[in-house]
Design an enzyme around this catalytic site. Structure first.
Site, PDB file in Angstrom:
ATOM      1  N   ASP A  27       1.049  -0.999  -0.149  1.00  0.00           N
ATOM      2  CA  ASP A  27       0.379   0.091   0.294  1.00  0.00           C
ATOM      3  C   ASP A  27       0.504   1.468  -0.160  1.00  0.00           C
ATOM      4  OD1 ASP A  27      -2.818   0.752   0.199  1.00  0.00           O
ATOM      5  OD2 ASP A  27      -2.090   1.183   2.360  1.00  0.00           O
TER       6      ASP A  27
ATOM      7  N   LEU B  94      -8.526   5.714   1.521  1.00  0.00           N
ATOM      8  CA  LEU B  94      -8.652   6.326  -0.028  1.00  0.00           C
ATOM      9  C   LEU B  94      -7.612   6.675  -0.102  1.00  0.00           C
ATOM     10  CD1 LEU B  94     -10.859   8.819   1.904  1.00  0.00           C
ATOM     11  CD2 LEU B  94     -11.482   7.772   0.024  1.00  0.00           C
ATOM     12  N   ARG B  95      -6.130   6.059  -0.052  1.00  0.00           N
ATOM     13  CA  ARG B  95      -5.303   6.487  -0.670  1.00  0.00           C
ATOM     14  C   ARG B  95      -5.552   5.611  -1.836  1.00  0.00           C
ATOM     15  NH1 ARG B  95      -0.254   5.235   2.754  1.00  0.00           N
ATOM     16  NH2 ARG B  95      -1.826   3.976   4.324  1.00  0.00           N
ATOM     17  N   GLY B  96      -5.669   5.036  -2.605  1.00  0.00           N
ATOM     18  CA  GLY B  96      -6.021   4.215  -3.579  1.00  0.00           C
ATOM     19  C   GLY B  96      -6.862   6.241  -4.506  1.00  0.00           C
TER      20      GLY B  96
ATOM     21  N   THR C 274      -3.846   8.320  -5.008  1.00  0.00           N
ATOM     22  CA  THR C 274      -2.600   8.523  -5.454  1.00  0.00           C
ATOM     23  C   THR C 274      -3.303   8.281  -7.328  1.00  0.00           C
ATOM     24  OG1 THR C 274      -2.161   6.788  -4.370  1.00  0.00           O
ATOM     25  CG2 THR C 274      -0.917   6.419  -6.442  1.00  0.00           C
TER      26      THR C 274
END
Lengths: 351, 553
Positions: A208, A289-291, A294
């Site tokens: 991740d 929410l990192r997806g 990014t």
């Protein structure tokens, strides 16, 4: 073998040591890998690249080439953490020079089996023993600040080193509390990892932390393979003739990176693109929410690289697979692989 | 392998050690190997011997602590990799992944050349793939008798002449193309192989005193570099390949190889490479590669060093060396009270006088990884449905094991014997591939399955892992250890092995998958001192959750 005929040391065959790594522009194919690396060069906040694939597909070559391609940074001379300005130099470093110099973007290798001391830094044994002083010897994380940290065979990295990296990659700061030292310094770097999935998988937590992930395979058609071999051979045997052209191409690419970096803040992000981002991530069920973040950053970098004035759905689609494929929940019974799942979902959600 | 080819390989290595990168020497220790290693003196590089436990200080140099303490000033030692050298790596089959990665980096960047002495004795042992991929040449002395070999005469004059000629040797682009195509046709995925073959071809031309590479040079270069990398011919190139590309990459595969217009036909090169090694060896090497790949992060035989990593414990006095790390602060603290006395005694005004008795060493505590060994009944009676569930449970458990870093291994028994389908691994990719190809049917050689599971467990324990055996069967063992179809003998064997597993102290669990619980199986579980679970109608998910709970996962 009789002793008198035993040959003594001869002169080495004249094989000139490479002065510059293999040029980035001269890498044949592997477009996804090159694209991912360029995007992180434009916006380091994307957060690193993971390259997974077979042996001998140019993973290490690309990383070392990237080091030569990147624009130089300005840093205080002698500062162990490459601080851009004098007042940012850490106190413990006792930097005496005040001059700002230009130096290449640091690309630091993190070897497997590296000790904790080497990574985070430790008490300087030499000075402690010979002069009785308590001084900090900075580690690899300090050297990688404002640059790249490259881990070859990242899936074989010891777990306790991974734990260290996870923490530092998250906070951007390295805190050392050991051996009577209490020291902190900035450690913002782009993590680049490569490895072969057959030798073991990566922990999801570390996975991740990588912004983008790409899969590389050996080129399948013979023409491409021949081209790779010919270029590599030309680099090895006819270095002088080979380099100038490609160095010019690299310089042009560097200009494009710089232009894209300059264009990035003014780039417009329409609300529809944000919606697209969110609906794609929801459809794929990616964790956290990192997806989304990014994906958006990568799409912006892609748009800036192409010289567009605003981000569009096309940019989003161009980077979706590499930004999301490693964030999906693993389905051990799905044979197709997560890259294919992202592609399928892209067609469904963003026609 | 034929002695002349071995001699040729040695000469190529001696002409261009930096170009062909090195030699993978597969041989047991003995007189024949000594003959070859003695001849390595013809390399134009200083020779250095390494062992798998070599430390970073030895490789890269660093502070020489004992000399520094003795002299009172900084003494640095120089690393072995500081200048180009011919590194001779002994016991190369035991190289840990960390060292192989460092050696690989040294091979990639400097003019270093590596001679790996691989004494692999068992299937699955061998040099790590990171190194086999980079070393150009391969020599196997296994089948050679002393009488087949001769003294290696070194003609240093001609070698020197070849070295002088080497920079002027021209390899035409057509030849490069042919070598690349031959590699593709042999199923060699790595692109390092053609480059190494080109270096070998140049060295061969230089040895023959030519400045142009001839067809003969290419043939022999293909023999030397490609033969051991090629996939066994009996199997199609897409099967069993150690690192096949994922199917979704749109790989066109081998159908592009239809060009017939080369000046040097690559079929010849392919033939040469194929003919160079006996087929059995090739299959064995491929199996070794697969096993190596499956083994993953753990390496071979490296019991974990307790003083290097893990959670820190209080430091203790001790001797430096053997890879121990000094706890500097504790050492200084131990030395501090004695400073005035020592200064007076030694009549010295040094800032610090440290004696060997002051040295304190760091200690660490490390817990070892766990490996779950599934012994799965794949017999006809157990039926294909149960097998599919067992497969599913293994995959689910492996998926759940990421965070805990558990390893999983799979033993299947059917027909007349048992087979280790998957050596201990963490790789999901490998597991899926092996599981998918697991066949079912035949008798139930329960005892053989237990024997194989126990052997795997013992091997895992020797490598510093903590094994647990999970036996999934319907308990109707009907094939004895010797392969005969005798039910009484089979049950006796199984009971004996159950006691052996208990005596070996391997934790185990028995899962009865029969439609009606078997009393004999419960009895066997007691003999094994293992929990017994009857799961007549469990699907993969339930099986996995029950197993996880029983094993304390």
């Amino acid at each position: 073998m009789p002793a008198d005929t035993a040959p003594k040391l001869h002169a080495l065959p004249t094989r000139a040591a490479p002065r510059q790594p293999f040029p980035f522009s001269a890498i044949v194919g592997q477009e996804a890998m090159k694209q991912a690396m360029l995007l992180t060069a434009i916006d380091p906040a994307i957060g690193g690249v993971l390259v997974f694939g077979d042996r001998g597909t140019g993973k290490s070559t690309a990383v070392r080439a990237l080091a030569a391609l990147l624009p130089e940074i300005e840093a205080v001379e002698g500062c162990p953490v490459n601080s851009p300005r004098l007042e940012l130099c850490p106190d413990w470093a006792q930097v005496t020079q005040t001059q700002i110099i230009r130096k290449p973007t640091p690309v630091v290798d993190l070897p497997l089996g590296v000790t904790e001391d080497r990574v985070v830094g430790a008490l300087d044994i030499e000075r402690a023993l010979t002069r009785g002083e308590k001084a900090f010897e900075p580690g690899l994380l300090a050297r990688a600040n404002r640059g790249y940290l490259y881990i070859d065979e990242v899936n074989l990295l010891e777990d306790h080193i991974v734990d260290l990296l996870l923490d530092v990659a998250q906070s951007g700061e390295n805190v050392v509390e050991r051996e009577g030292l209490s020291i902190r310094h900035p450690a913002r770097f782009v993590l680049v990892g490569s490895g072969n999935p057959e030798e073991g998988d990566l922990r999801p937590q570390l996975l991740d932390r990588f912004g983008l992930s790409v899969e590389v395979t050996s080129p399948g058609d013979v023409e491409t393979r021949v081209e790779v071999i010919l270029r590599r051979d030309a680099y090895d045997t006819a270095y002088e003739a080979f380099m100038p052209d490609w160095q010019a191409a690299d310089a042009a690419l560097r200009e494009r990176i710089l232009a894209a970096r300059a264009a990035l803040p003014a780039l417009k992000t329409p609300a529809t693109v944000l919606h697209d981002c969110a609906s794609l991530c929801i459809a794929l069920g990616s964790d956290g929410l990192r997806g989304e973040l990014t994906l958006l950053r990568a799409a912006r970098a892609q748009a800036a690289f192409e010289g567009a004035a605003s981000v569009s759905r096309a940019h989003l689609k161009a980077v979706a697979a590499m930004a999301l494929s490693h964030r999906l929940r693993r389905d051990p019974l799905d044979e197709a692989g997560s890259g294919a799942r992202v592609a399928r979902m892209l067609d469904d959600v963003l026609p | 392998m034929d002695w002349d080819r071995i001699l040729l390989a040695l000469q190529v290595l001696a002409v261009d050690p930096a170009g062909v990168k090195g030699l993978w020497l597969r041989a047991r220790c003995g007189a024949v190997r000594d003959r070859v290693t003695t001849a390595l003196a013809m390399l134009p590089l200083p020779l250095v011997r390494l062992h798998p436990g070599v430390s970073d200080e030895a490789l890269y140099g660093g502070l020489d602590l004992s000399a520094t303490l003795a002299t009172g000033r900084t003494v640095m030692s120089r690393g072995l990799l500081a200048r180009p050298a011919g590194l001779i790596l002994t016991m190369a089959e035991r190289v840990p992944p960390g060292l192989s990665a460092r050696l690989a980096h040294a091979l990639d960047t400097s003019g270093t050349c590596l001679i790996a002495l691989d004494e692999a004795a068992e299937a699955g042992e061998g040099l790590p793939a990171t190194l086999t991929d980079r070393l150009g040449l391969f020599v196997d002395l296994e089948a050679l008798a002393w009488s087949d070999t001769t003294d290696i005469a070194v003609d240093s004059g001609s070698l020197a002449a070849a070295r002088a000629l080497l920079p002027t040797v021209v390899l035409p682009a057509e030849a490069a193309r042919a070598l690349t195509q031959a590699a593709a046709e042999l199923g060699i995925a790595s692109l390092r192989a053609p480059l190494l073959a080109m270096a070998a071809a140049r060295a061969l031309a230089a040895l023959a005193g030519r400045t142009g590479v001839a067809e003969d040079d290419l043939l022999r270069a293909a023999e030397l570099v490609y033969a051991h990398r090629a996939l066994p011919q009996s199997e199609p190139a897409t099967q069993d390949q150690p690192s096949p590309p994922p199917p979704d990459a749109g790989e066109p595969g081998a159908e592009d190889n239809t060009r017939q217009d080369q000046t040097i036909p690559e079929e010849l090169l392919v033939e040469a490479a194929r003919a160079a090694l006996p087929a059995g060896l090739l299959a064995e090497l491929a199996a070794g590669r697969a096993a190596r790949a499956a083994k993953g992060a753990s390496g071979t035989g490296s019991a974990r060093a307790g003083n290097r990593r893990g959670r820190p414990l209080p430091s203790r006095p001790g001797k430096l060396g053997s890879g121990a790390r000094i706890d500097l602060v504790a050492t200084l603290r131990a030395a501090a009270p004695w400073q005035p006395l020592r200064r007076r005694a030694a009549a010295s005004d040094a800032v610090l006088l440290v004696r060997a008795a002051d040295i304190r060493l760091k200690r660490f505590e490390e817990t070892s990884d766990r490996v779950l060994i599934f012994a799965v009944d794949a017999s006809g009676s157990s039926a294909f449905a149960r097998l599919a569930e067992a497969k599913g449970a293994v995959e689910l458990l492996l998926a759940a094991a990421y965070a805990r870093r558990d390893h999983v291994s799979l033993v299947a028994f059917r027909g007349t014997g048992a087979e280790v389908v998957l050596p201990p691994t963490r790789s999901l990719v490998q597991t899926k591939r092996r599981l998918a190809g697991l066949p079912g049917g035949g008798g139930t050689p329960l005892a053989a399955g237990m024997q194989a599971a126990m052997a795997t467990a013992a091997m895992a324990r020797a490598r510093g892992l903590t094994p647990t055996i999970a036996l999934l069967t319907d308990g109707r063992g009907n094939i004895a250890l010797d392969g005969s179809a005798s039910r009484t003998q089979a049950e006796e064997d199984a009971l004996r092995l159950a006691r052996a597993i208990r005596a070996g102290g391997f934790p185990a669990i028995v899962i009865d998958t029969a439609n009606r619980p078997q009393a004999s199986l419960a009895q066997m579980a007691r003999a094994m001192d293992a929990p017994y679970l009857a799961l007549p109608r469990a699907d993969a998910r339930k099986l996995s959750s029950v197993l996880g709970a029983a094993l304390g996962a």
